[in-house]
Design a protein around this motif. Structure first.
Motif, PDB file in Angstrom:
ATOM      1  N   ASP A  20       0.813  -1.221   0.000  1.00  0.00           N
ATOM      2  CA  ASP A  20       0.000   0.000   0.000  1.00  0.00           C
ATOM      3  C   ASP A  20       0.850   1.275   0.000  1.00  0.00           C
ATOM      4  O   ASP A  20       0.564   2.222  -0.744  1.00  0.00           O
ATOM      5  N   ASP A  21       1.893   1.288   0.836  1.00  0.00           N
ATOM      6  CA  ASP A  21       2.748   2.489   0.866  1.00  0.00           C
ATOM      7  C   ASP A  21       3.477   2.687  -0.466  1.00  0.00           C
ATOM      8  O   ASP A  21       3.581   3.806  -0.980  1.00  0.00           O
ATOM      9  N   GLY A  22       3.993   1.575  -1.007  1.00  0.00           N
ATOM     10  CA  GLY A  22       4.697   1.655  -2.286  1.00  0.00           C
ATOM     11  C   GLY A  22       3.763   2.057  -3.410  1.00  0.00           C
ATOM     12  O   GLY A  22       4.146   2.828  -4.304  1.00  0.00           O
ATOM     13  N   LEU A  23       2.526   1.549  -3.373  1.00  0.00           N
ATOM     14  CA  LEU A  23       1.566   1.891  -4.418  1.00  0.00           C
ATOM     15  C   LEU A  23       1.262   3.391  -4.414  1.00  0.00           C
ATOM     16  O   LEU A  23       1.257   4.036  -5.467  1.00  0.00           O
ATOM     17  N   LYS A  24       1.058   3.945  -3.230  1.00  0.00           N
ATOM     18  CA  LYS A  24       0.759   5.382  -3.140  1.00  0.00           C
ATOM     19  C   LYS A  24       1.923   6.216  -3.670  1.00  0.00           C
ATOM     20  O   LYS A  24       1.734   7.165  -4.429  1.00  0.00           O
ATOM     21  N   ARG A  25       3.142   5.809  -3.292  1.00  0.00           N
ATOM     22  CA  ARG A  25       4.319   6.561  -3.729  1.00  0.00           C
ATOM     23  C   ARG A  25       4.520   6.437  -5.243  1.00  0.00           C
ATOM     24  O   ARG A  25       4.813   7.425  -5.931  1.00  0.00           O
ATOM     25  N   ALA A  26       4.347   5.233  -5.750  1.00  0.00           N
ATOM     26  CA  ALA A  26       4.542   5.014  -7.192  1.00  0.00           C
ATOM     27  C   ALA A  26       3.470   5.748  -7.999  1.00  0.00           C
ATOM     28  O   ALA A  26       3.769   6.330  -9.047  1.00  0.00           O
ATOM     29  N   PHE A  27       2.234   5.723  -7.507  1.00  0.00           N
ATOM     30  CA  PHE A  27       1.139   6.387  -8.225  1.00  0.00           C
ATOM     31  C   PHE A  27       1.431   7.874  -8.383  1.00  0.00           C
ATOM     32  O   PHE A  27       1.260   8.446  -9.463  1.00  0.00           O
ATOM     33  N   GLU A  28       1.889   8.511  -7.318  1.00  0.00           N
ATOM     34  CA  GLU A  28       2.179   9.946  -7.381  1.00  0.00           C
ATOM     35  C   GLU A  28       3.421  10.240  -8.230  1.00  0.00           C
ATOM     36  O   GLU A  28       3.551  11.334  -8.782  1.00  0.00           O
ATOM     37  N   ALA A  29       4.323   9.258  -8.340  1.00  0.00           N
ATOM     38  CA  ALA A  29       5.569   9.497  -9.071  1.00  0.00           C
ATOM     39  C   ALA A  29       5.427   9.274 -10.573  1.00  0.00           C
ATOM     40  O   ALA A  29       6.069   9.964 -11.371  1.00  0.00           O
ATOM     41  N   VAL A  30       4.585   8.322 -10.981  1.00  0.00           N
ATOM     42  CA  VAL A  30       4.571   7.963 -12.410  1.00  0.00           C
ATOM     43  C   VAL A  30       3.303   8.409 -13.139  1.00  0.00           C
ATOM     44  O   VAL A  30       3.303   8.482 -14.370  1.00  0.00           O
ATOM     45  N   ILE A  31       2.210   8.680 -12.415  1.00  0.00           N
ATOM     46  CA  ILE A  31       0.994   9.149 -13.082  1.00  0.00           C
ATOM     47  C   ILE A  31       1.070  10.667 -13.226  1.00  0.00           C
ATOM     48  O   ILE A  31       1.302  11.368 -12.232  1.00  0.00           O
ATOM     49  N   PRO A  32       0.906  11.214 -14.436  1.00  0.00           N
ATOM     50  CA  PRO A  32       1.032  12.671 -14.625  1.00  0.00           C
ATOM     51  C   PRO A  32       0.091  13.451 -13.700  1.00  0.00           C
ATOM     52  O   PRO A  32      -1.065  13.058 -13.506  1.00  0.00           O
ATOM     53  N   GLU A  33       0.615  14.549 -13.157  1.00  0.00           N
ATOM     54  CA  GLU A  33      -0.155  15.335 -12.196  1.00  0.00           C
ATOM     55  C   GLU A  33      -1.458  15.848 -12.796  1.00  0.00           C
ATOM     56  O   GLU A  33      -2.509  15.852 -12.138  1.00  0.00           O
ATOM     57  N   GLN A  34      -1.424  16.273 -14.090  1.00  0.00           N
ATOM     58  CA  GLN A  34      -2.636  16.820 -14.689  1.00  0.00           C
ATOM     59  C   GLN A  34      -3.732  15.768 -14.811  1.00  0.00           C
ATOM     60  O   GLN A  34      -4.922  16.085 -14.774  1.00  0.00           O
ATOM     61  N   GLU A  35      -3.333  14.482 -14.928  1.00  0.00           N
ATOM     62  CA  GLU A  35      -4.335  13.419 -14.990  1.00  0.00           C
ATOM     63  C   GLU A  35      -4.863  13.101 -13.595  1.00  0.00           C
ATOM     64  O   GLU A  35      -6.051  12.801 -13.428  1.00  0.00           O
ATOM     65  N   ARG A  36      -3.997  13.170 -12.584  1.00  0.00           N
ATOM     66  CA  ARG A  36      -4.464  12.911 -11.209  1.00  0.00           C
ATOM     67  C   ARG A  36      -5.467  13.965 -10.762  1.00  0.00           C
ATOM     68  O   ARG A  36      -6.275  13.718  -9.873  1.00  0.00           O
ATOM     69  N   ARG A  37      -5.400  15.151 -11.390  1.00  0.00           N
ATOM     70  CA  ARG A  37      -6.350  16.206 -11.025  1.00  0.00           C
ATOM     71  C   ARG A  37      -7.687  16.046 -11.727  1.00  0.00           C
ATOM     72  O   ARG A  37      -8.656  16.722 -11.389  1.00  0.00           O
ATOM     73  N   ARG A  38      -7.755  15.199 -12.743  1.00  0.00           N
ATOM     74  CA  ARG A  38      -8.982  15.063 -13.546  1.00  0.00           C
ATOM     75  C   ARG A  38      -9.470  13.622 -13.498  1.00  0.00           C
ATOM     76  O   ARG A  38      -9.406  12.891 -14.470  1.00  0.00           O
ATOM     77  N   LEU A  39      -9.925  13.201 -12.344  1.00  0.00           N
ATOM     78  CA  LEU A  39     -10.402  11.824 -12.174  1.00  0.00           C
ATOM     79  C   LEU A  39     -11.862  11.738 -12.624  1.00  0.00           C
ATOM     80  O   LEU A  39     -12.782  11.671 -11.813  1.00  0.00           O
ATOM     81  N   ARG A  40     -12.038  11.738 -13.954  1.00  0.00           N
ATOM     82  CA  ARG A  40     -13.392  11.689 -14.516  1.00  0.00           C
ATOM     83  C   ARG A  40     -13.523  10.483 -15.433  1.00  0.00           C
ATOM     84  O   ARG A  40     -12.587  10.090 -16.124  1.00  0.00           O
ATOM     85  N   ARG A  41     -14.762   9.947 -15.474  1.00  0.00           N
ATOM     86  CA  ARG A  41     -14.992   8.757 -16.300  1.00  0.00           C
ATOM     87  C   ARG A  41     -14.797   9.053 -17.780  1.00  0.00           C
ATOM     88  O   ARG A  41     -14.408   8.191 -18.552  1.00  0.00           O
ATOM     89  N   LYS A  42     -15.125  10.288 -18.209  1.00  0.00           N
ATOM     90  CA  LYS A  42     -15.034  10.619 -19.633  1.00  0.00           C
ATOM     91  C   LYS A  42     -13.615  10.978 -20.056  1.00  0.00           C
ATOM     92  O   LYS A  42     -13.347  11.160 -21.240  1.00  0.00           O
ATOM     93  N   ASN A  43     -12.726  11.091 -19.093  1.00  0.00           N
ATOM     94  CA  ASN A  43     -11.339  11.404 -19.422  1.00  0.00           C
ATOM     95  C   ASN A  43     -10.711  10.198 -20.140  1.00  0.00           C
ATOM     96  O   ASN A  43     -10.692   9.089 -19.601  1.00  0.00           O
ATOM     97  N   PRO A  44     -10.201  10.380 -21.393  1.00  0.00           N
ATOM     98  CA  PRO A  44      -9.632   9.245 -22.130  1.00  0.00           C
ATOM     99  C   PRO A  44      -8.550   8.505 -21.361  1.00  0.00           C
ATOM    100  O   PRO A  44      -8.430   7.282 -21.480  1.00  0.00           O
ATOM    101  N   TYR A  45      -7.778   9.235 -20.560  1.00  0.00           N
ATOM    102  CA  TYR A  45      -6.698   8.588 -19.814  1.00  0.00           C
ATOM    103  C   TYR A  45      -7.265   7.551 -18.846  1.00  0.00           C
ATOM    104  O   TYR A  45      -6.811   6.405 -18.802  1.00  0.00           O
TER     105      TYR A  45
END
Length: 453
Positions: free
Chosen positions: A403-428
């Motif tokens: 769980d700790d590694g997943l949280k750290r990896a998610f923030e490190a490799v997922i682009p910040e602009q995509e993490r801000r737009r958690l929408r179903r219609k978002n192609p990403y």
């Protein structure tokens, strides 16, 4: 003219626009030209030129023609097209089109052999030029080398090929960073460092930047660059002490030329949902055809020489020549190593390491703790999950982290602009939670307590 239009081979011989006498001198495909800058800027193949049929591959072939392995890549294209034309169940008009394209690719593969000795001569010339500058301006010059740690794209928006430009020297055809670009990244770095400083340090940095880069009255206003960085009041105070609201900078930022052999490669960006982005489809779906756009880049590992020379000086300035040059070098080095140069720096392009070094792979230092699975995952996938291409391989591996590694990896490799737009219609996020890796993608979001709205 009518005969030419009826004979495709005659028509193909005039597809690159040039006058008759030039064509007789360098050949209809500019095959006698060995200068990449000339080939790319003056003798590019248009998509449409006196030919009723659009040449879809023109942009890609123009790029391939100037990269280091260009002739081999174009020959492979020609061979593949001929093989496809001779395949079973190919319509006659399609087969003829592929054969025409194969002839064009084969013709463009024939370019003048680039003189490798010229590269070495130019590298030596760049070194000698810096040595001569040191002798001519022993106390008013700073020089250093920096080595590309990733690919470099410079002047991508310029040139005749749309969004696929590159800055090449007109005499030698070698890539370089214009002095204006070096000055620009240094000035931008200086503004941020002034913005973050306080007290006397802020005033000292501002004074050095104003002397080094120069300024006009609008730069010191509240909405100007130096006004934004230091505050309009501080900028005006510094100006009043100098008695002028306009000042020509003391330094000349010279172009940065390669000091080791450069390698040009072809790179691409790939739009996966062209119809969705053009508003033709309400949703981004995976049944659209990707449309790759090719562009040239300088391969990592090439070293460039940077030089700044003080061309003017006055008595009574608040900083010495050595201090001014020290700031210039520090701002260029920080810009190259912390922000990068050229285009797409946020995607990992244009990053340097100071000195002449070979590109290195990250290795754990002796005596340090062994990297955790999360560290290894981040090292492998950082900057590579901006699109869905790597989701099938990366998401199942990410889901195996604790769980700790997943949280750290998610923030490190997922682009910040995509993490801000958690929408179903978002192609990403549609791609993140569909396909072969759908279960892993959904599990990752659930474990992180994230919901698509």
């Amino acid at each position: 003219m009518r005969a030419a239009l009826k004979n495709p081979r005659i028509m193909e011989a005039t597809m690159i626009p040039m006058s008759k006498d030039v064509r007789e001198l360098i050949g209809p495909w500019a095959e006698q030209v060995d200068n990449r800058a000339l080939l790319y800027e003056k003798y590019a193949l248009p998509k449409v030129w006196g030919e009723p049929r659009k040449i879809d591959n023109a942009g890609r072939w123009n790029v391939l023609r100037i990269v280091t392995r260009g002739s081999a890549l174009l020959s492979e294209d020609a061979q593949r097209l001929r093989s496809e034309a001779n395949g079973p169940n190919v319509q006659p008009e399609v087969a003829e089109k592929k054969r025409t394209y194969a002839r064009i690719a084969e013709s463009m593969a024939k370019v003048g052999k680039f003189d490798t000795d010229l590269v070495q001569a130019w590298n030596e010339n760049a070194q000698k030029f810096m040595d001569d500058l040191r002798k001519s301006y022993p106390e008013r010059l700073v020089t250093f080398e920096a080595t590309l740690q990733s690919r470099l794209m410079i002047n991508m928006a310029g040139g005749v090929v749309e969004n696929a430009g590159i800055c090449l020297d007109r005499c030698f055809g070698l890539p370089f960073l214009p002095g204006s670009a070096v000055k620009g990244i240094a000035r931008n770095q200086a503004l941020w460092e002034i913005k973050r400083a306080s007290g006397q340090e802020k005033k000292k940095l501002l004074d050095a930047a104003l002397l080094l880069f120069g300024y006009a009255k609008p730069d010191l206003s509240r909405n100007g660059a130096f006004g934004w960085a230091a505050g309009a009041d501080l900028g005006n105070t510094v100006t009043l002490t100098r008695g002028t609201n306009e000042f020509k900078g003391l330094a000349c930022f010279l172009p940065a030329y390669p000091t080791t052999k450069p390698k040009l490669v072809v790179d691409l960006v790939n739009s996966h949902y062209p119809n969705y982005y053009k508003g033709r489809h309400p949703n981004a779906s995976d049944n659209e055809e990707p449309r790759p756009n090719y562009f040239p880049a300088v391969e990592s590992g090439c070293s460039f020489g940077f030089a700044v020379v003080l061309t003017r000086w006055f008595n009574g300035l608040p900083l010495s020549e050595e201090e001014i040059l020290g700031h210039a070098r520090k701002w260029i080095e920080n810009a190259l190593t912390k922000n990068g140069a050229g285009a797409k720096t946020a995607a990992g392009y244009g990053w340097f390491q100071v000195g002449r070094t070979a590109p290195t792979q990250a290795q754990p230092a002796a005596g340090m703790n062994k990297a955790t699975p999360a560290d290894a995952f981040i090292d492998q996938w950082r900057g590579k999950l901006n699109t869905k291409d790597n989701f099938p391989a990366a998401l199942p591996a990410m889901n195996q982290l604790d769980d700790d590694g997943l949280k750290r990896a998610f923030e490190a490799v997922i682009p910040e602009q995509e993490r801000r737009r958690l929408r179903r219609k978002n192609p990403y996020w549609q791609s993140f939670t569909s396909g072969r890796h759908a279960e892993a993608g959904k599990s990752i979001l659930k474990r992180l307590n994230l919901q698509l709205t």
